[in-house]
Design a protein around this motif. Structure first.
Motif, PDB file in Angstrom:
ATOM      1  N   GLY A 129     -42.673 -35.939  18.287  1.00 51.93           N
ATOM      2  CA  GLY A 129     -43.176 -37.095  17.547  1.00 51.93           C
ATOM      3  C   GLY A 129     -44.655 -37.048  17.233  1.00 51.93           C
ATOM      4  O   GLY A 129     -45.242 -38.081  16.864  1.00 51.93           O
ATOM      5  N   ALA A 130     -45.276 -35.885  17.380  1.00 52.44           N
ATOM      6  CA  ALA A 130     -46.704 -35.775  17.042  1.00 52.44           C
ATOM      7  C   ALA A 130     -46.920 -36.153  15.578  1.00 52.44           C
ATOM      8  O   ALA A 130     -46.118 -35.809  14.713  1.00 52.44           O
ATOM      9  CB  ALA A 130     -47.194 -34.344  17.292  1.00 52.44           C
ATOM     10  N   PHE A 131     -48.011 -36.853  15.339  1.00 53.92           N
ATOM     11  CA  PHE A 131     -48.350 -37.224  13.960  1.00 53.92           C
ATOM     12  C   PHE A 131     -49.032 -36.075  13.233  1.00 53.92           C
ATOM     13  O   PHE A 131     -49.144 -36.092  12.008  1.00 53.92           O
ATOM     14  CB  PHE A 131     -49.271 -38.444  13.957  1.00 53.92           C
ATOM     15  N   ASN A 132     -49.517 -35.116  13.980  1.00 54.48           N
ATOM     16  CA  ASN A 132     -50.189 -33.966  13.376  1.00 54.48           C
ATOM     17  C   ASN A 132     -50.277 -32.866  14.430  1.00 54.48           C
ATOM     18  O   ASN A 132     -50.052 -33.115  15.614  1.00 54.48           O
ATOM     19  CB  ASN A 132     -51.606 -34.346  12.884  1.00 54.48           C
ATOM     20  N   ILE A 133     -50.604 -31.661  13.980  1.00 54.96           N
ATOM     21  CA  ILE A 133     -50.924 -30.558  14.890  1.00 54.96           C
ATOM     22  C   ILE A 133     -52.445 -30.462  14.929  1.00 54.96           C
ATOM     23  O   ILE A 133     -53.083 -30.204  13.905  1.00 54.96           O
ATOM     24  CB  ILE A 133     -50.311 -29.227  14.408  1.00 54.96           C
ATOM     25  N   ASN A 134     -53.013 -30.683  16.096  1.00 53.50           N
ATOM     26  CA  ASN A 134     -54.457 -30.809  16.250  1.00 53.50           C
ATOM     27  C   ASN A 134     -54.991 -29.561  16.961  1.00 53.50           C
ATOM     28  O   ASN A 134     -54.849 -29.412  18.179  1.00 53.50           O
ATOM     29  CB  ASN A 134     -54.720 -32.086  17.064  1.00 53.50           C
ATOM     30  N   LEU A 135     -55.555 -28.649  16.199  1.00 46.78           N
ATOM     31  CA  LEU A 135     -56.060 -27.376  16.738  1.00 46.78           C
ATOM     32  C   LEU A 135     -57.462 -27.605  17.278  1.00 46.78           C
ATOM     33  O   LEU A 135     -58.409 -27.791  16.506  1.00 46.78           O
ATOM     34  CB  LEU A 135     -56.079 -26.314  15.641  1.00 46.78           C
ATOM     35  N   LEU A 156     -42.850 -27.099   9.324  1.00 49.29           N
ATOM     36  CA  LEU A 156     -43.864 -28.057   9.770  1.00 49.29           C
ATOM     37  C   LEU A 156     -44.110 -29.064   8.646  1.00 49.29           C
ATOM     38  O   LEU A 156     -44.534 -28.692   7.551  1.00 49.29           O
ATOM     39  CB  LEU A 156     -45.157 -27.293  10.101  1.00 49.29           C
ATOM     40  N   THR A 157     -43.840 -30.328   8.937  1.00 44.71           N
ATOM     41  CA  THR A 157     -43.990 -31.358   7.896  1.00 44.71           C
ATOM     42  C   THR A 157     -45.178 -32.282   8.165  1.00 44.71           C
ATOM     43  O   THR A 157     -45.468 -33.151   7.355  1.00 44.71           O
ATOM     44  CB  THR A 157     -42.711 -32.214   7.809  1.00 44.71           C
ATOM     45  N   ILE A 158     -45.822 -32.103   9.308  1.00 40.47           N
ATOM     46  CA  ILE A 158     -46.973 -32.950   9.653  1.00 40.47           C
ATOM     47  C   ILE A 158     -48.267 -32.205   9.340  1.00 40.47           C
ATOM     48  O   ILE A 158     -48.279 -30.972   9.299  1.00 40.47           O
ATOM     49  CB  ILE A 158     -46.917 -33.371  11.147  1.00 40.47           C
ATOM     50  N   PRO A 159     -49.358 -32.943   9.138  1.00 39.60           N
ATOM     51  CA  PRO A 159     -50.627 -32.277   8.776  1.00 39.60           C
ATOM     52  C   PRO A 159     -51.192 -31.440   9.917  1.00 39.60           C
ATOM     53  O   PRO A 159     -50.936 -31.706  11.092  1.00 39.60           O
ATOM     54  CB  PRO A 159     -51.570 -33.462   8.476  1.00 39.60           C
ATOM     55  N   VAL A 160     -51.965 -30.439   9.541  1.00 32.24           N
ATOM     56  CA  VAL A 160     -52.693 -29.612  10.507  1.00 32.24           C
ATOM     57  C   VAL A 160     -54.156 -30.061  10.531  1.00 32.24           C
ATOM     58  O   VAL A 160     -54.813 -30.149   9.489  1.00 32.24           O
ATOM     59  CB  VAL A 160     -52.599 -28.119  10.130  1.00 32.24           C
TER      60      VAL A 160
END
Ligand code: SF4
Length: 334
Positions: A129-135, A156-160
């Motif tokens: 359920g992450a809203f984004n992938i946060n590098l 991957l459908t969520i923003p990076v």
């Protein structure tokens, strides 16, 4: 793919402004002749989990506004618990003596993983359920990170989110076009003496002041979805440091004069705390950092931002100086 992101980079590394030119694939790191970050070409990660302490448009917020009395970044303020899918990479290209993630950034705590495993972590965070992938601090591993992103590109459908210290080569930023949706750079110092003293990077502003406009040029104005979550854009973070309010004010004036109106968000942070970090030998050399910022320091910076019209974004309340912003680094999710 441009050469700066190819795995050949690891053989003569120029990924960040330090441009060490070292071979990270074997001999030099093992023999102690490593680059500034002391990282090899094997990706290391300290934690990969949902995180509720980023800005509300990243961690989740129904309306972007905290309840009265709540710090702007708190879970209570956001009202949504999914969070940002943070991946904390080991090592760092900066050397900030006050780093809240000191064991990860300076001591390179973490576990070695393959590119395939990194890609699987991205997908697992999305499934959770992450809203984004946060590098978080990924620059030293970029050739591997972009390959992991390529492996999951169709799923991957969520923003990076690229969460970094702002100390980036504009060429590296440009090469990440198509991989990064949201840039989350710090803008730490204007003064080279401060940047050298606290982060071992006298040329910090020289690079950050070029990299951030490049990020904004690539994303354009912030785009939010119907839930107030950021889909693309740039958030420039600035944390006020003890004794450095005049440098903060100079940075705000620079932002006003140099960053395009309406094309970025400001995140002004009051959360500096020396608690815990004072044990590290590097911060003991700088006793002036062994305190929180005063109300006067923060309010003078905050009022400058307001006077300059830099009000698009987030401004922490002074009460936000809490250690709970730092998650436990225990290899969760790795
Ligand atoms: S990523 Fe590391 S080795 Fe490469 S240039 Fe930067 S500090 Fe040097």
């Amino acid at each position: 793919m441009t050469s700066i992101l190819s795995e050949e980079q690891y053989k003569s590394c120029q990924l960040c402004p330090r441009r060490c030119g070292v071979d990270r694939t074997g001999g030099q790191v093992a023999s102690g002749h490593s680059g500034f970050c002391r990282c090899t070409d094997h990706v290391m990660v300290a934690r990969a989990a949902l995180h509720q302490w980023e800005e509300p448009c990243l961690s989740g917020s129904p309306d972007g506004l905290p309840p009265a009395g709540e710090p702007v970044n708190s879970p209570a303020a956001t009202g949504v618990s999914h969070g940002s899918g943070t991946v904390f990479f080991s090592g760092c290209t900066l050397g900030c003596c006050f780093c809240q993630n000191y064991p990860v950034s300076h001591e390179r705590f973490g576990k070695e993983i393959t590119i395939r495993q990194l890609a699987d972590i991205f997908l697992r965070l999305q499934d959770e359920g992450a809203f984004n992938i946060n590098l978080v601090t990924a620059t030293q591993y970029l050739p591997s990170v972009v390959r992991a992103l390529e492996l999951v590109r169709n799923r991957l459908t969520i923003p990076v989110v690229y969460n970094c210290g702002g100390y980036e080569r504009p060429e590296t930023v440009r090469a990440l076009t198509g991989y990064v949706d949201i840039w989350l750079p710090d803008l730490k110092y204007f003064d080279p003496t401060l940047a050298s003293r606290y982060s071992q990077a006298a040329n910090y502003f020289l690079y950050a002041s070029r990299a951030i406009p490049q990020m904004i040029a690539q994303t354009g104005a912030p785009v939010m979805d119907e839930n107030g979550l950021l889909r693309s854009g740039v958030i420039v973070r600035h944390m006020v440091l003890p004794g450095a309010r005049t440098d903060s004010i100079r940075l705000l004036h620079w932002m006003k004069e140099n960053l395009p109106v309406g094309q970025w968000l400001l995140s002004l942070m009051s959360q500096y705390t020396p608690a815990g970090d004072i044990l590290h030998s590097s911060i003991r050399r700088f006793p002036e950092l062994n305190r929180r910022i005063t109300t006067f320091e923060y309010e003078s910076v905050l009022n400058t931002a307001i006077d300059l019209g830099l009000t698009a974004g987030y401004m922490q309340q002074k009460s936000s100086a809490k250690e709970e912003y730092t998650p436990p680094f225990d290899l969760t999710g790795v």
